[in-house]
Design an enzyme around this catalytic site. Sequence first.
Site, PDB file in Angstrom:
ATOM      1  CE  LYS A  78     -12.757 -17.170  -2.743  1.00 22.46           C
ATOM      2  NZ  LYS A  78     -13.043 -17.916  -3.982  1.00 22.46           N
ATOM      3  CB  SER A 153     -14.173 -15.238  -6.560  1.00 22.43           C
ATOM      4  OG  SER A 153     -13.931 -16.577  -6.184  1.00 22.43           O
ATOM      5  CB  SER A 177     -12.594 -18.619  -8.130  1.00 22.43           C
ATOM      6  OG  SER A 177     -13.683 -17.898  -8.643  1.00 22.43           O
TER       7      SER A 177
END
Lengths: 485, 477
Positions: A78, A153, A177
């Site tokens: 990420k 997210s 997330s």
Amino acid sequence: MELHQLTIHELQKLIRSKEVNSSDIVKSVFKRIDAVEGSVHAYITLMKEHAFEEAAKADRCIREGNIRALTGIPVALKDIVCTKGFLTTCGSRILHNFIPPYDATVVEKLKEAGAVFTGKTNMDEFAMGSSTETSYFGITKNPWALDRIPGGSSGGSAAAVAADLCIASIGSDTGGSIRQPAALCGVVGMKPTYGRVSRYGLIAFASSLDQIGPFTKDVEDCAIMMNVIAGHDPRESTSVPLDVPDYTAFLSRGIDGFKVGIPKEYFIEGIDPEITEAMRGAMKAIEGLGATCVEISLPHTEYCLAVYYIIAPAEASSNLARYDGVKYGFRADDCKDLLDMYKKTRSAGFGAEVKRRIMIGTYALSSGYYDAYYKKASQVRALIKRDFEEAWKHCDVILTPTTPTPAFKIGEKIDDPLQMYLSDIFTISTNLAGIPGISVPCGFTRQGLPIGAQFLAGHFEEGKLIQIAAAFEKQANLKQRRPNL
Amino acid sequence: MAYEPVIGLEIHAQLLTKSKIFCSCSTLFGAEPNTHTCAICLGMPGVLPVLNRTVVEYTIKMALATNCAINESCNFARKNYFYPDLPKGYQISQYAQPLSEHGYVDIEQNEGKKRIGITRIHMEEDAGKMIHDEHLPSSYIDLNRTGVPLIEIVSEPDMRSSEEASAYLKRLHEILVYLEICDGNMEEGSFRCDANVSIRPRGENAFGTRTELKNMNSFRNVQRALDYEIKRQQYILESGQAVIQETRLWDDSQGVTLSMRGKEEAHDYRYFPDPDLVPIVIDESWVAEVRKNLPELPLAKRERFMRDYQLPSYDAGVLTSSRVLADYFEDVANLSGKPKAASNWVMGDILRFLNEEKRDIKDCPILPQSLAEMIQLIENGTISGKMAKDIIEEMYRTGKPPTTIIEEKGMVQITDEAALAKTIAEILAANTAQVEQYRGGKEKVFGYFVGQVMKATKGKANPQLINDLLKKMLTAS
């Protein structure tokens, strides 16, 4: 089967038997990326050249018989974890050009284990969002339905695993997330106990809630990834100095005699009927494995969202103060003085959702409001934590849906923050309590959208989660179904 | 109307740790800008602070030395504000739960001892420095200082004059330096002072509106700024106006305080507990350990010097003004066995030499053993006090022990009675007129003869012996 479709443990068998090497796997993954990344858009930055170099190194290790936990395995990160020498944007314009001079601890650990990084994945700006729509770098699509969001997210990391654009990936979870996009993309996602995986080098959103965790294609891979990334880090004060068990040892233990708590507060109105149905199926499956489901109560559940939306923005308002255009990242042009530079830089550098949360957080911490908001929220947070302590007296793990609905349409909730915030309603309490949680696929809607089941356990009981998730996964037997891209 | 000032001081002292408070960068002053920095003190995205334990230990030391209560558990809080010298956009400080509270120190005033309360002592990180170039529309930032550990010592509003404030400031400075936790350098900013000051009609209990004074970088300026500000507020009240609550900067060149920001522009720092740091638990055993290693503090030392060495309070005060000086004196006193003489030589010649060259006692070329030896040489009559004055200068210049200098210069005192008697006889024979005068009752002439003998012996004769022989020989014949 193509190599990119396999799991870590499947690839490791092939590597050990010298049937394939890392370059073969990386080649397969990048072929897949070339084919479908254009329609999924899981990545902000691809590290193709670097990946092939590292694969060549891994191949030497393989030839020499020096095979570690992730040798030669393509892993995506990420874009919130710092990578030395590689762009790390946090999905924001304000860091659109930021190249960290250091690696996050988790990146160091993955490198040490032999992982090959494929790239940095897309995410909601500063991890604020549940759909990956707030990224400065465009929207990631759900591999199961390209007109739908992948969750957020960590939407890029979830979509990358679901679409075989990597073998496993790293995400971060502040209020769901990892687990929410894992559920919406039909993959396994774990949020470890707060303090289990180092936050050093994880760009902070809400420091007391943030935790790094893995996305994988199955529970066994989750255990393998956890073995690599968990552990004490002297560079983080909130890291816990506890020994890390071998999580793979929990995979085949079964759950005979397990008591599984079903919190009555989690079966609320507004939950999609297909999700309720899938949960009933999950309970039946678990009972079929020798566990019993018991109803429990987490009485302060209704306050979770309110508490979260005080604490997380408050911490964020302070954590994001460093993005001021002075030292690195985006700086606005034509500023007449310092104050003007701050205002223009932050107005243009941050997106709407980030600014909204900075304003909420600033307000919550303001003198005269601190007691009513931040302090009160911290007190209620303690009660939420206590709810779980009480629950462990009656059950070993807790089962809930991961999300109230399957993946929604792109654009559907982006202008309605409250609706958007509700998509984390089942995942937020975990972060507030600091406990671990895992989302595993538990079915599909009639439209073919994945549904996730969430298991929760006490602090540092990730092993128990792997134990039940592995047993359930085997029983549910959903692994054959793949997105049609 | 007679007004009474009410003063409270906030002191920031940089701690003498090797590394910064939350990272391992060096704290050394004066390096090239931005060379003592790392990702952590630069506030890069994703970095985290880890507390330097020595900072806690030093703060406990100061808390114990100022009679503060140490909280079993304390935590760090974020003080949020934007400024380019603050890379994170917040300063890690302590707020609701400081390390220590409720202490005091005593200061000596003409009216006697006065106790000044200490509200709290807490730990925090220093900010960087802005460097402004007047020819440019932009400024530079040096972040070497960012993350250097500080303690903030907040006093109660217990001081009633600039003199009291100055005495309190000096007392704290002395303690910090004694504890060797701060170098006390005000010019380099390792010891800084802000003042809160208000005035009220004498006899009134309620406080007046206060102003906060900043930018006073010497003891003298603290006193000057306070005197100015007290007069300014008095003038305002006497002209029927009201003092405005604000922050004012001391302007050294103009000798005035100038408004910096008003209450309405005051920051809302939005303090909250720093989630990146865990609470600090200080148990009894840690405090006991620090207490055990605490040095003797200036006040206790002063009292001991007066008691054990029979020194007057003034001498004891001067000699204990620094720990190194006090140690130096004690060495000389103990080695020579003559504390009063040791005190006189140290306070007189030694401090004069050092002051002339702005040297510190720790760099004194005369070793305590040498000075003690010199005192003993005077005591046993080998040299005279007058000779010693020359010898000590030579010792200071060359660093040589007194015996070497005496040998090299042939300065040994003439104590040979027969040789001296011969010289005196010659002088008496050459000065018959003066001898007659003396014998006629004009005893003043005695000094003349002493001078003549000294001249003839180049000052090497033992003065006592001269006296004795002269008296004997003048009255004899």
